[in-house]
Motif scaffolding. Sequence first.
Motif, PDB file in Angstrom:
ATOM      1  N   SER A 148       0.889   3.890  -3.007  1.00 26.76           N
ATOM      2  CA  SER A 148       0.558   5.281  -2.699  1.00 26.76           C
ATOM      3  C   SER A 148       1.626   6.231  -3.239  1.00 26.76           C
ATOM      4  O   SER A 148       1.320   7.296  -3.779  1.00 26.76           O
ATOM      5  CB  SER A 148       0.419   5.454  -1.178  1.00 26.76           C
ATOM      6  N   ARG A 170      -6.153  -1.443  -2.378  1.00 20.37           N
ATOM      7  CA  ARG A 170      -5.172  -1.807  -1.354  1.00 20.37           C
ATOM      8  C   ARG A 170      -5.644  -1.334   0.029  1.00 20.37           C
ATOM      9  O   ARG A 170      -5.526  -2.052   1.018  1.00 20.37           O
ATOM     10  CB  ARG A 170      -3.826  -1.168  -1.667  1.00 20.37           C
ATOM     11  N   LYS A 171      -6.173  -0.131   0.096  1.00 23.22           N
ATOM     12  CA  LYS A 171      -6.614   0.408   1.384  1.00 23.22           C
ATOM     13  C   LYS A 171      -7.800  -0.375   1.935  1.00 23.22           C
ATOM     14  O   LYS A 171      -7.882  -0.619   3.146  1.00 23.22           O
ATOM     15  CB  LYS A 171      -6.963   1.889   1.238  1.00 23.22           C
ATOM     16  N   THR A 223       0.832  -1.201   0.000  1.00 24.13           N
ATOM     17  CA  THR A 223       0.000   0.000   0.000  1.00 24.13           C
ATOM     18  C   THR A 223       0.868   1.253   0.000  1.00 24.13           C
ATOM     19  O   THR A 223       0.589   2.224  -0.714  1.00 24.13           O
ATOM     20  CB  THR A 223      -0.934   0.005   1.230  1.00 24.13           C
TER      21      THR A 223
END
Length: 315
Positions: A57, A73-74, A53
Motif C-alpha cells: 500500500s 493482497r487485500k 499489504t
Amino acid sequence: LLFSALLFALPFVLIVNQAISGMSRDIYLDRKEQCGIAIHNSLFHLMQRLQETRGTSYMAAYQAAINNKLADRKKEMRDLLVKNDDVTGACGTTPSSRQAWRETRKLIEEALDTKKALSPADSFRHYSRSIESLIAFMALTSDDTEIMVDPRLNHVYLLDAMVQAMPLLMETTAQLRGKMSGLLASGAPPARWQAVEMDELRAWYSQLGLQRNDVLDSLERARRVDGAVKSFVDIYRVKVEPKYNLFEQTSKRLLFEGRATGITAMGMFNMATSVLAAYDTLYRDISGEMLKLLHDRESEAVARRNIVLYSSVAA
C-alpha cells in the motif's frame, strides 16, 4: 469381611485415582499447548500477510502500477480473516480473548477498507496500529492456552523465541521494508527524506539488532539446557544470517550514508521479503519441533495412564 476388604482397598484406590487424575491433567495441558501453537501459527501467517499489504500500500501511493497487486493482497487478507474467525475460537479461548479478536479484526478491516484519502504516512500508521493489536492478541492467546507455562526449561526458551521475540523482530523488519521501499518508490534520494521519517527508520534499524539478539539468545539457551534439542542457532547461521546481513548493510547505506545507488524500491522490498521468508522458515522449524515434542510427551503420558489404569483394574 467385605467391609474390611473395602477399607483395605480404599487407600490403593485413592492413590490410583490421584495418579490417573494427574496424568490426565498433563495430557490435557499438552493438548491445549499444541492447540495454542496451532493458533499462533495461523495468526503469525496473518501478521505476515498484513505486513506485506501495508508495504504494498505504501509503495502504491508512489507507483500506480502496484495497485493491482494491492487489490490482490487485500482480497487475500479478507479471506484470511474469515479463516481465523474459526481458528481463534478453538482451544476453549476466554470471552475476553474472543472480544480482543473482534477488536483486532475491526482494526484490520478498517485499514483494508479505508475510503477517505490518507497520506502515505497516515495509511502506514493505520496498518501499523492493526498489526500492533494483532501481535498483542497473539500474546493474549498464548496466555489463554498456557503455552509459556511449559515445565521444561528448554521448551520455555524455544517458545520464548517463537512466541514472544520473533513477532516483534518480524514487525521491525517489515516496517523498515515498507517505509524504505515506499520512499525509494517516491524517487527522492535519502538526503531529501523528511527528518521525522529518517529518525523513525534509524530507530527501527537500531531496534532490529537488539531483537535479533533476543531471538538468538533464547535459541542458544535452549541448546545449552538440552543438547539433544535441534540446534536452531545453526539453522539461523545458515539460512537467515546471510540474508539478514545483506539487508542490514543495505539499510545502513541508505540510512546513515545516504547512498541509494543501485537500490530500487522493488529490490529493497524483495530483499527484505527474503529475510522475512527465512525467519518464517526458522519459525516453522521451531514450531514443528515443539509440536513434535509435545505430541511425544502426550503419547508417553497416555501410555503411562493406560498402564496404571489397566493394572488397577487387574488388581
